[in-house]
Write a protein that holds these residues in place. Structure first.
Motif, PDB file in Angstrom:
ATOM      1  N   ILE A 234      -9.411   1.025   5.354  1.00 41.07           N
ATOM      2  CA  ILE A 234      -8.253   2.151   5.319  1.00 41.07           C
ATOM      3  C   ILE A 234      -7.403   1.737   6.410  1.00 41.07           C
ATOM      4  CG2 ILE A 234      -8.032   4.810   6.286  1.00 41.07           C
ATOM      5  CD1 ILE A 234     -11.714   3.407   4.996  1.00 41.07           C
ATOM      6  N   ILE A 235      -6.216   1.937   5.670  1.00 36.34           N
ATOM      7  CA  ILE A 235      -4.837   1.732   6.464  1.00 36.34           C
ATOM      8  C   ILE A 235      -4.254   3.337   6.816  1.00 36.34           C
ATOM      9  CG2 ILE A 235      -2.411   0.381   6.442  1.00 36.34           C
ATOM     10  CD1 ILE A 235      -5.061  -1.279   6.287  1.00 36.34           C
TER      11      ILE A 235
ATOM     12  N   PHE B 260       1.004  -1.007   0.056  1.00 32.71           N
ATOM     13  CA  PHE B 260       0.039  -0.048   0.007  1.00 32.71           C
ATOM     14  C   PHE B 260       0.916   1.354  -0.070  1.00 32.71           C
ATOM     15  CE2 PHE B 260      -0.117  -1.327   4.566  1.00 32.71           C
ATOM     16  CZ  PHE B 260       0.870  -0.619   5.103  1.00 32.71           C
ATOM     17  N   ASN B 261       2.184   1.151  -0.014  1.00 31.72           N
ATOM     18  CA  ASN B 261       3.007   2.173   0.126  1.00 31.72           C
ATOM     19  C   ASN B 261       4.294   1.599  -0.616  1.00 31.72           C
ATOM     20  OD1 ASN B 261       4.414   1.237   2.139  1.00 31.72           O
ATOM     21  ND2 ASN B 261       5.418   3.208   2.399  1.00 31.72           N
TER      22      ASN B 261
ATOM     23  N   VAL C  21      -2.428  12.071   2.192  1.00 26.21           N
ATOM     24  CA  VAL C  21      -1.653  12.563   3.471  1.00 26.21           C
ATOM     25  C   VAL C  21      -2.517  13.243   4.222  1.00 26.21           C
ATOM     26  CG1 VAL C  21       0.158  14.283   4.285  1.00 26.21           C
ATOM     27  CG2 VAL C  21       0.760  12.902   2.333  1.00 26.21           C
ATOM     28  N   TYR C  22      -2.647  12.966   5.624  1.00 29.17           N
ATOM     29  CA  TYR C  22      -3.603  13.483   6.510  1.00 29.17           C
ATOM     30  C   TYR C  22      -2.937  14.430   7.685  1.00 29.17           C
ATOM     31  CZ  TYR C  22      -2.486   9.491   9.447  1.00 29.17           C
ATOM     32  OH  TYR C  22      -2.085   8.544  10.378  1.00 29.17           O
ATOM     33  N   GLU C  23      -1.449  14.317   7.573  1.00 32.39           N
ATOM     34  CA  GLU C  23      -0.621  15.125   8.440  1.00 32.39           C
ATOM     35  C   GLU C  23       0.514  15.279   7.794  1.00 32.39           C
ATOM     36  OE1 GLU C  23       0.562  17.789  10.623  1.00 32.39           O
ATOM     37  OE2 GLU C  23      -1.411  16.882  11.202  1.00 32.39           O
ATOM     38  N   GLN C  24       0.972  16.444   7.537  1.00 31.73           N
ATOM     39  CA  GLN C  24       2.098  16.736   6.804  1.00 31.73           C
ATOM     40  C   GLN C  24       3.331  17.121   7.926  1.00 31.73           C
ATOM     41  OE1 GLN C  24       1.005  20.058   4.022  1.00 31.73           O
ATOM     42  NE2 GLN C  24       0.687  18.676   2.494  1.00 31.73           N
TER      43      GLN C  24
ATOM     44  N   GLY D  85       1.994  11.633   8.095  1.00 32.74           N
ATOM     45  CA  GLY D  85       0.955  10.688   8.273  1.00 32.74           C
ATOM     46  C   GLY D  85       0.040  10.547   7.133  1.00 32.74           C
ATOM     47  N   THR D  86      -0.300   9.378   6.864  1.00 30.48           N
ATOM     48  CA  THR D  86      -0.680   8.898   5.465  1.00 30.48           C
ATOM     49  C   THR D  86      -1.837   7.603   5.832  1.00 30.48           C
ATOM     50  OG1 THR D  86       1.376   9.329   4.641  1.00 30.48           O
ATOM     51  CG2 THR D  86      -0.123   8.253   3.133  1.00 30.48           C
TER      52      THR D  86
END
Length: 848
Positions: free
Chosen positions: A700-701, A679-680, A731-734, A712-713
């Motif tokens: 959702i991972i 997944f990445n 990305v939910y947190e940069q 945070g991804t």
């Protein structure tokens, strides 16, 4: 929209529209206008010449003051040759357009002449510009902050700060005559030290408004209204619009709502970019509530008004990543924003923007930190897509629905809302669960600022945001390895953890949610010393199952069944499922087979299927899902749509230790697996958590992605048979994001992720994650709308092999796809739907 005609090759389909409009944003390709480092770039629009004019200091020419004329065509821009307007080294200029004189005016600090305040008038002709002689209007070191044009007084107004104590702010009025300019006397608007000032003219109130950082008042964001009379200007009283340090101010006038909109960096709130709406009345201004347009670390903020779309466009630099923009809608005294859009993948500095009313485009100018700080411009278009009621816009992709109607492509993209802090302290070992009886999210964590004690906090999801109540202590000792679940039989939260204040004993506690708070019963010890704990709820037996590493028994993998009664919990006997050292267990309940599945890493990845009976649990034989070494950070999720187990994990056996996931099928007391899928890609994924979104039927991972500076991804996966496929991660947190924990709020139909935010002092943070949806499939796309079509009107759809000549910004020879939101993109969406092939910048051969 009803189909009238046949869907045959080369057909033009007659149809009736039944659609409405939502805002979209198209970004063209960045264009370099100066292949050298630039600074102090600014931009204006010449309404007579119908050109944009950019002024800047050319680092490739001793920082000489330079201007260049740009011509916008669709989503592209071309430039003439640069013209030097000040050859001395070092200029810091701002530019505006005088509509009466039909001239460009640049006011600047001339560092080659002792920093004197100077102005010069420019005349655009074709794709070039010529200038008159410079005029010094203040013979002392002066910062030129901004310049605007008062169309009622037919004067330019310059906002300045003199570089002498007390560094006060001044306004000064200029009159253009021919190719020259003269000035009146300066007027003080702020006696204290004045930070970055922006100036704009309110055509309804016929007033000039200055917005600035008032360093004499704790750097609060402040505004003041000015009235031009003759060659002078007078000011009303200062009004604070943000009672915190407010830097990077930008401002514009919204001529449709007749409001002022100020953008700024709120240093009192994590440096988040915000905007606020102001209403001028007489010589004063009042403000509504601020709204965030950025996620933090926002600077070089500029605000422009798109009068065609009647939207505010904010462009800015995200100092941690790239150039961003966001589109805002003013309603009354409020403003709301959509999602951020990237206009530059490298860092953008000295950002400014202007609206071209002829091409109906916003042009953003900046230096591109990802390309040697070159002077760069990009064209953006605020467009529309259809939703319900109203008009289908020209050039939009359309689909045929199952009932024989036709509609435009509509949908939403997967996205994350704005992060919300739930504790202003370092929060570790986070766990999260959803209480379906109260429709609340509960986060459990260790508070390092409170003696490492265990706390829980209740969150309420509303739309794409979450708010939190006050944290509640559940364990005063050092609290580690937290697992949390919801018992929907007793309607209680159960937290399992390692209690460092009690010899590292495995401990559990029952919580009762009430409103936005939670209360707890007494702690219950389930093992003398534990590590690596997780917990789930078995809805068949109405029991909780805790899995843990038993430090009193050689670190063996062990499980116990817990029974909740009131606010207490009791446990049955221990069952060893792995007679060797076990690490990183994760546990889920398969409700289709009424089995508990535990995954763990002990070098190899192993899984066990457990059956609860009364107060005990038994297990089948071990099944290896990853034979390579280095499996860690497992997350086990049950997909209730496919009735499959998904195990996500850090694949230490693969190069770079990427994140992998594998689909498991439970049968009896065993489980079989398909083939693992990454997944990445590339470098390590860790701090992995997972959940299942039953509204979107997606897994959702959430994880920390070391490919992207440990951001945070989240990866969204779709199970099909014994495999899983993933969309592009979001990305939910940069910033560095650890102890990620995810759950699904089935009331709000949103995923909530809790984590430690390394970009914000390691504070405990929550974010709402929304899964996108679309009405397009790989089969139902039929063509491109040919002309706008309103309700009950007859329209045309250009179908297979027709040429759609109503596009913009296309690259000839390039294949284009229809995105889930109905835009055209060179990148395939999910699902992958081919729109056609471009034969020019405006023409597309619709797919055959």
């Amino acid at each position: 929209m009803k189909v009238i005609g046949n869907l045959t090759k080369d057909a033009i389909i007659r149809a009736v529209a039944s659609e409405g409009l939502t805002v979209t944003q198209v970004v063209g390709t960045p264009t370099v206008f100066e292949a050298a480092t630039i600074t102090w770039s600014d931009i204006a629009y010449d309404t007579n010449a119908q050109k944009v004019v950019i002024s800047y200091a050319d680092g490739g020419n001793s920082n000489a003051g330079t201007a260049i004329v740009g011509t916008v065509s669709g989503n592209t821009i071309s430039f003439g040759s640069p013209v030097v307007w000040e050859a001395t080294s070092g200029v810091r200029g701002r530019i505006t357009y005088d509509t009466n004189a039909q001239k460009v005016v640049i006011a600047y600090t001339d560092d080659g002449n002792s920093g004197y305040a100077t102005a010069i008038v420019g005349t655009v002709s074709g794709t070039s510009i010529s200038f008159g002689s410079p005029v010094v209007f203040r013979s002392s070191d002066t910062i030129i902050y901004d310049i605007t044009y008062d169309s009622n007084a037919q004067k330019v107004v310059v906002a300045t700060r003199y570089q002498q104590s007390p560094y006060a702010g001044y306004g000064i009025v200029g009159t253009v005559s021919g190719t020259s300019i003269s000035f009146g006397s300066p007027t003080v608007f702020n006696n204290a030290s004045t930070g970055r000032v922006r100036a704009v003219y309110d055509t309804n109130a016929q007033k000039v408004v200055f917005a600035f950082e008032d360093n004499g008042n704790s750097s609060h964001g402040t505004a003041i209204v000015g009235t031009v009379s003759g060659t002078g200007i007078s000011f009303g009283s200062e009004v604070v619009f943000n009672a915190a340090t407010s830097s990077e101010v930008g401002m514009v006038y919204d001529s449709d709502s007749q409001k002022i909109v100020i953008g700024y960096r709120d240093q009192g709130d994590s440096n988040i970019g915000k905007a606020i709406v102001g209403t001028v009345s007489g010589t004063s201004i009042s403000f509504g509530s601020a709204a965030a347009f950025g996620a933090g670390n926002d600077e070089y903020i500029t605000v422009v008004y798109d009068s065609d779309a009647q939207k505010i466009v904010v462009a800015y630099s995200d100092t941690t990543t790239d150039g961003k923009l966001n589109v805002g809608t003013v309603s009354g005294t409020s403003i709301s924003f959509g999602s951020e859009v990237q206009f530059e993948s490298g860092r953008a500095s000295y950002v400014n923007a202007v609206f071209d009313p002829i091409q109906k485009r916003v042009v953003i100018v900046y230096y591109d930190g990802g390309n040697s700080n070159y002077g760069t411009a990009v064209v953006t278009k605020t467009g529309y897509s259809a939703t319900s009621g109203g008009t289908i816009a020209d050039g939009k992709p359309v689909i045929v629905n199952a009932n024989g109607t036709v509609s435009t492509v509509s949908g939403s993209l997967t996205s994350a809302g704005s992060p919300t802090t739930f504790v202003s302290a370092e929060a570790k070992f986070e766990g999260i669960a959803f209480d379906s009886s109260n429709n609340k999210v509960v986060v459990a964590y260790r508070n390092d600022a409170a003696s490492n004690s265990g706390y829980a906090v209740v969150g309420t999801v509303s739309g794409t945001s979450i708010s939190f109540g006050s944290p509640v202590l559940f364990n005063s000792g050092t609290t580690n390895e937290i697992g949390i679940t919801f018992d929907n039989n007793s309607n209680k939260i159960v937290i399992a953890y390692q209690d460092g204040g009690n010899s590292n004993s495995g401990t559990a506690i029952v919580g009762t949610v009430s409103g936005t708070s939670i209360s707890f019963g007494s702690e219950a010890t389930f093992n003398g010393s534990t590590n690596d704990t997780d917990i789930t709820f078995d809805s068949n037996s109405n029991k909780v199952v805790v899995a843990y590493q038993d430090n009193t028994n050689s670190g063996y993998g062990t499980a116990k069944v817990g029974t909740v009664s009131g606010t207490s919990i009791s446990f049955g006997s221990a069952t060893v499922f792995q007679s060797s050292n076990m690490e990183h267990p994760s546990v889920a309940f398969d409700s289709s087979n009424n089995k508990v599945v535990i995954a763990c890493g002990t070098g190899t990845g192993k899984a066990y299927v457990g059956t609860v009976s009364g107060t005990s649990i038994s297990f089948g034989s071990v099944v290896v899902f990853e034979s390579g070494s280095g499996v860690q950070d497992t997350a086990t999720v049950f997909d209730s749509n496919s009735n499959k187990i998904v195990i996500a994990y850090r694949d230490g056996a693969a190069t770079g230790a990427p994140g992998a996931a594998i689909v498991g099928t439970v049968s009896g007391t065993s489980i079989s697996f398909g083939t693992k899928v990454n997944f990445n890609q590339g470098y390590e994924a860790d701090f992995i958590s997972g959940t299942f979104d039953s509204s979107a039927n997606k897994v959702i991972i959430a994880y920390r992605d070391r490919n992207t500076d440990e951001y945070g991804t989240a990866a969204v996966g779709t199970v099909s048979g014994t495999s899983i496929s993933f969309d592009t991660p979001i990305v939910y947190e940069q910033a560095n994001s650890v102890y990620n924990a995810a759950t699904f709020d089935s009331s709000a139909n949103k995923v909530v992720i809790a984590y430690l935010d390394g970009g914000n002092s390691s504070y405990g943070t929550g974010v709402v994650f929304s899964i996108g949806s679309t009405n397009i499939t790989s089969e139902n796309f039929v063509g491109i709308m040919n002309g706008p079509t309103a309700d009950t009107a007859t329209g045309e759809i250009l179908s297979s092999c027709s040429i759609a000549r109503n596009q913009t910004g296309l690259t000839p020879g390039q294949t284009y796809f229809v995105t889930p939101t109905g835009a055209l993109s060179e990148t395939a969406g999910n699902p992958s739907v081919t729109a056609g092939t471009a034969i020019s910048s405006t023409e597309l051969i619709v797919k055959g």
